[in-house]
Design an enzyme around this catalytic site. Structure first.
Site, short mmCIF file in Angstrom:
data_model
loop_
_atom_site.label_atom_id
_atom_site.label_comp_id
_atom_site.label_asym_id
_atom_site.label_seq_id
_atom_site.Cartn_x
_atom_site.Cartn_y
_atom_site.Cartn_z
N ARG A 49 -15.96 36.99 19.58
CA ARG A 49 -15.96 35.84 18.60
C ARG A 49 -15.45 35.33 19.47
O ARG A 49 -15.86 33.58 19.20
CB ARG A 49 -15.41 35.74 17.19
N ASN A 91 -9.24 27.54 11.34
CA ASN A 91 -10.45 27.91 12.26
C ASN A 91 -9.94 28.08 12.88
O ASN A 91 -8.98 27.51 13.78
CB ASN A 91 -11.72 27.04 12.88
N HIS A 150 -3.66 29.38 11.46
CA HIS A 150 -4.19 30.47 11.25
C HIS A 150 -4.32 31.15 12.95
O HIS A 150 -4.99 32.60 13.34
CB HIS A 150 -5.59 31.07 11.07
N THR A 153 -13.94 24.28 3.00
CA THR A 153 -12.82 25.65 2.81
C THR A 153 -12.94 25.94 1.51
O THR A 153 -12.75 24.42 0.49
CB THR A 153 -11.07 25.26 3.06
N LEU A 187 -19.54 22.18 0.44
CA LEU A 187 -20.47 22.33 0.33
C LEU A 187 -20.87 22.45 -0.87
O LEU A 187 -21.63 22.10 -1.79
CB LEU A 187 -21.90 24.11 0.54
P1 OAD Z 1 -14.36 30.74 4.00
O1 OAD Z 1 -15.76 30.80 4.41
O2 OAD Z 1 -13.73 30.76 2.74
O3 OAD Z 1 -15.31 28.72 2.95
C1 OAD Z 1 -15.96 28.22 3.82
C2 OAD Z 1 -16.18 26.84 3.29
O4 OAD Z 1 -17.09 25.90 3.75
C3 OAD Z 1 -16.88 27.60 1.29
O5 OAD Z 1 -16.73 27.35 0.40
C4 OAD Z 1 -18.84 27.01 1.73
O6 OAD Z 1 -19.06 26.36 0.79
C5 OAD Z 1 -18.22 25.37 2.31
N1 OAD Z 1 -19.34 25.20 3.66
C6 OAD Z 1 -20.46 26.34 4.24
N2 OAD Z 1 -21.18 25.69 4.67
C7 OAD Z 1 -21.09 23.98 4.78
C8 OAD Z 1 -21.04 23.08 5.65
N3 OAD Z 1 -21.68 22.46 6.28
N4 OAD Z 1 -20.37 21.75 5.40
C9 OAD Z 1 -19.54 21.67 4.16
N5 OAD Z 1 -18.71 23.01 3.73
C10 OAD Z 1 -19.63 23.92 3.83
O7 OAD Z 1 -13.82 29.42 5.16
P2 OAD Z 1 -11.83 29.23 4.79
O8 OAD Z 1 -11.83 28.85 3.10
O9 OAD Z 1 -11.53 28.34 5.70
O10 OAD Z 1 -8.45 33.57 7.87
O11 OAD Z 1 -11.08 30.62 4.56
C11 OAD Z 1 -9.91 30.86 4.74
C12 OAD Z 1 -9.41 31.70 5.95
O12 OAD Z 1 -9.86 33.21 4.80
C13 OAD Z 1 -9.63 32.10 6.92
O13 OAD Z 1 -8.50 31.12 7.88
C14 OAD Z 1 -10.19 33.27 7.35
C15 OAD Z 1 -10.02 33.89 6.71
O14 OAD Z 1 -10.08 34.64 5.95
C16 OAD Z 1 -7.64 34.71 8.08
O15 OAD Z 1 -8.84 35.37 8.64
C17 OAD Z 1 -6.21 34.69 8.05
#
Ligand code: OAD
Length: 234
Positions: A58, A91, A108, A176, A202
């Protein structure tokens, strides 16, 4: 739009248009890997090389991606906003920094940082860790780990973040899913403190109903628009 003290929370969705995979969903990182295998202290104790290789890959990928219009817009906001601003990101990529954000907190952790579990120092890191390089601080081999907050560990900066949440009058969550706490609970905290709460995603997140406003669409389109509204009002 009028505001003085802004807190912005970002998640994987803001980096999706740059080509960094999100966690959940069909092509998400957690589809190809079990969280318990690569993102817990227990996994690291059991199989450090597997975990290091996951993060090495990554980290290397960061060289192939660039900030998108959403990161750039937040960089412009940071440079121009006269009031309080804190950008809290879940992120671990460095795209906010490369987009110009300075008032930034990586709750994180960061791929581009290595943490020595022996001397407890953190070092900027661009290369690999799976080959057990020596710690630049103490010279010990095999003690550097990714400076990433794994499941079961305490996120960084929580005291500072809750202070800012309790003071902000605008809270914005971008990209998120609202699956992971404590970040998913920030909207409730900000709302209880009287802030206006806006979500840009999204599709609706797990905590959408707690926001005053949900703007559904791509961060690369919607974040520059929000930043323009904010800068016009100041
Ligand atoms: P997720 O993968 O859970 O969610 C990403 C969000 O972004 C989803 O709701 C998508 O619909 C949205 N999305 C995708 N593409 C998009 C775009 N172009 N514009 C706007 N929105 C978009 O990711 P996080 O919520 O960041 O933690 O996940 C939270 C934590 O879970 C991460 O930091 C990580 C993970 O496990 C650790 O590793 C501790």
């Amino acid at each position: 739009m009028r505001a003085e003290r802004i807190l912005i929370l970002t998640g994987a969705g803001i980096s999706a248009e740059s080509g960094v995979p999100t966690f959940r969903g069909p092509d998400g990182l957690w589809e190809g890997h079990r969280v318990e295998d690569v993102a817990t202290p227990e996994a690291f104790a059991r199989d450090p090389v597997l975990v290091q290789r996951f993060y090495d890959a990554r980290r290397a990928h960061l060289g192939k991606v660039a900030p998108n219009p959403a990161h750039m817009a937040l960089g412009r906001l940071d440079a121009a906003w006269p009031g309080d601003l804190l950008i809290v990101t879940q992120n671990v990529d460095d795209l906010h920094e490369r987009g110009g954000a300075r008032r930034l907190l990586h709750m994180h952790g960061e791929l581009k940082s290595a943490w020595c579990t022996r001397c407890d120092r953190r070092h900027p890191w661009g290369g690999t860790l799976s080959d057990q390089p020596p710690c630049p601080g103490c010279g010990h081999r095999g003690a550097l780990r990714p400076d990433i907050v794994w499941f079961g560990e305490m996120p960084y900066g929580m005291h500072h973040i809750y202070n800012a949440l309790d003071r902000c009058d605008l809270f914005v969550a971008i990209g998120t899913s609202g699956h992971v706490y404590p970040a998913a609970g920030f909207v409730a905290e900000a709302r209880a403190a009287g802030a206006r709460c806006i979500e840009i995603n999204l599709d609706p997140s797990m905590v959408s109903d707690q926001f005053h406003e949900s703007r559904l669409g791509r961060a690369g389109d919607l974040v520059p628009k929000l930043v323009e509204e904010l800068l016009q009002g100041c």
